[in-house]
Enzyme design. Structure first.
Site, mmCIF file in Angstrom:
data_model
loop_
_atom_site.group_PDB
_atom_site.id
_atom_site.type_symbol
_atom_site.label_atom_id
_atom_site.label_comp_id
_atom_site.label_asym_id
_atom_site.label_seq_id
_atom_site.Cartn_x
_atom_site.Cartn_y
_atom_site.Cartn_z
ATOM 1 C CD GLU A 50 -3.040 -0.846 0.081
ATOM 2 O OE1 GLU A 50 -3.223 0.283 -0.401
ATOM 3 O OE2 GLU A 50 -3.647 -1.855 -0.328
ATOM 4 C CG ASN A 54 -0.696 5.297 -0.980
ATOM 5 O OD1 ASN A 54 -1.553 4.936 -1.781
ATOM 6 N ND2 ASN A 54 -0.937 5.398 0.311
ATOM 7 N NE ARG A 108 -5.253 3.668 -7.237
ATOM 8 C CZ ARG A 108 -4.638 2.511 -7.090
ATOM 9 N NH1 ARG A 108 -4.394 2.032 -5.893
ATOM 10 N NH2 ARG A 108 -4.259 1.820 -8.128
HETATM 11 N N1 LIG Z 1 3.109 9.107 -1.144
HETATM 12 C C1 LIG Z 1 2.091 9.955 -1.347
HETATM 13 N N2 LIG Z 1 2.289 11.138 -1.989
HETATM 14 C C2 LIG Z 1 1.289 12.026 -2.197
HETATM 15 N N3 LIG Z 1 0.006 11.807 -1.784
HETATM 16 C C3 LIG Z 1 -0.259 10.657 -1.127
HETATM 17 C C4 LIG Z 1 0.759 9.668 -0.878
HETATM 18 N N4 LIG Z 1 0.182 8.640 -0.198
HETATM 19 C C5 LIG Z 1 -1.105 8.964 -0.050
HETATM 20 N N5 LIG Z 1 -1.402 10.168 -0.607
HETATM 21 C C6 LIG Z 1 -2.716 10.856 -0.580
HETATM 22 O O1 LIG Z 1 -3.513 10.279 0.447
HETATM 23 C C7 LIG Z 1 -4.744 9.787 -0.094
HETATM 24 C C8 LIG Z 1 -5.187 8.570 0.686
HETATM 25 O O2 LIG Z 1 -4.295 7.463 0.487
HETATM 26 P P1 LIG Z 1 -4.863 5.982 0.618
HETATM 27 O O3 LIG Z 1 -3.764 5.032 0.309
HETATM 28 O O4 LIG Z 1 -5.549 5.849 1.949
HETATM 29 O O5 LIG Z 1 -6.014 5.908 -0.498
HETATM 30 P P2 LIG Z 1 -5.830 5.810 -2.094
HETATM 31 O O6 LIG Z 1 -4.422 5.512 -2.452
HETATM 32 O O7 LIG Z 1 -6.429 7.037 -2.696
HETATM 33 O O8 LIG Z 1 -6.755 4.547 -2.444
HETATM 34 P P3 LIG Z 1 -6.361 2.985 -2.245
HETATM 35 O O9 LIG Z 1 -5.100 2.951 -1.409
HETATM 36 O O10 LIG Z 1 -7.536 2.364 -1.550
HETATM 37 O O11 LIG Z 1 -6.152 2.474 -3.632
HETATM 38 C C9 LIG Z 1 -4.463 9.548 -1.574
HETATM 39 O O12 LIG Z 1 -5.649 9.599 -2.356
HETATM 40 C C10 LIG Z 1 -3.493 10.695 -1.902
HETATM 41 O O13 LIG Z 1 -4.174 11.900 -2.118
HETATM 42 MG MG LIG Z 2 -3.360 4.005 -1.553
#
Ligand SMILES: Nc1ncnc2c1ncn2[C@@H]1O[C@H](COP(=O)(O)OP(=O)(O)OP(=O)(O)O)[C@@H](O)[C@H]1O
Ligand SMILES: [Mg+2]
Length: 161
Positions: A50, A54, A108
């Site tokens: 995860e 990200n 997502r």
């Molecule tokens: N490394 C990162 N750099 C920039 N923004 C990030 C990063 N990690 C997370 N985010 C932000 O935080 C939000 C939430 O992350 P999260 O992993 O909970 O959900 P997601 O990636 O959108 O969906 P999923 O993980 O369920 O596919 C993301 O939509 C993004 O906007």
């Molecule tokens: Mg994610």
């Protein structure tokens, strides 16, 4: 210089989605020295997957960058840092919330941080817009004696011993 930790490793790779499997398997191989259960190992793999996804999808988006992983072991705890120098997170508190995503159009679900929090004992997020993001996760791996104690307590609870 002698490390304060029992063991350490560092990994750097390009932000390509095919490297996600490589990262999760490599961290799992490193964690194996703590003799985790299959379930504990699966938790670590999922959390790493995860965090790395990200960095690739949100941190670097359409650009290419370097994702770094540092894993360290002290006693029976593994600490895993996943970092990128991508775009950063504007509102960390909001990003942690279940179902919050800035990429709903890309299927997502906004569950990545929630999954990391449920599978690891601690998840800290450091991020600066324009500079990047660092996720620090910790997990305690139970020793065989601890597992025996839990099993004995369960047996006592059901009147088995
Ligand atoms: N490394 C990162 N750099 C920039 N923004 C990030 C990063 N990690 C997370 N985010 C932000 O935080 C939000 C939430 O992350 P999260 O992993 O909970 O959900 P997601 O990636 O959108 O969906 P999923 O993980 O369920 O596919 C993301 O939509 C993004 O906007
Ligand atoms: Mg994610």
């Amino acid at each position: 210089m002698k490390s304060l930790y029992d063991n350490e490793m560092n990994l750097e790779f390009l932000s390509r989605s095919k490297n996600e499997a490589f990262a999760r398997i490599t961290v799992a191989a490193f964690a194996a020295q703590l003799d985790p259960t299959i379930e504990e190992l699966a938790d670590i793999k999922t959390a790493v997957s995860e965090a790395v996804t990200n960095s690739i999808i949100h941190g670097y988006e359409d650009t290419e960058g370097i994702v770094k992983i540092r894993a360290r072991i002290l006693d029976n705890t593994i600490e895993i840092e996943v970092s990128d120098t991508g775009k950063g997170i504007e509102d960390i508190e909001l990003a942690r919330k279940p179902l919050y995503t800035t990429k709903a159009n890309l299927e997502r679900s906004g569950m990545g941080f929630t999954i990391m929090e449920s599978f690891m004992d601690e998840v800290d997020i450091e991020s600066v817009v324009g500079l990047g993001t660092k996720i620090l996760m910790k997990k305690h791996i139970k020793k065989d004696e601890e597992i025996d104690e839990i099993e004995n307590a369960d047996l006592t609870a059901i009147g088995g011993r």
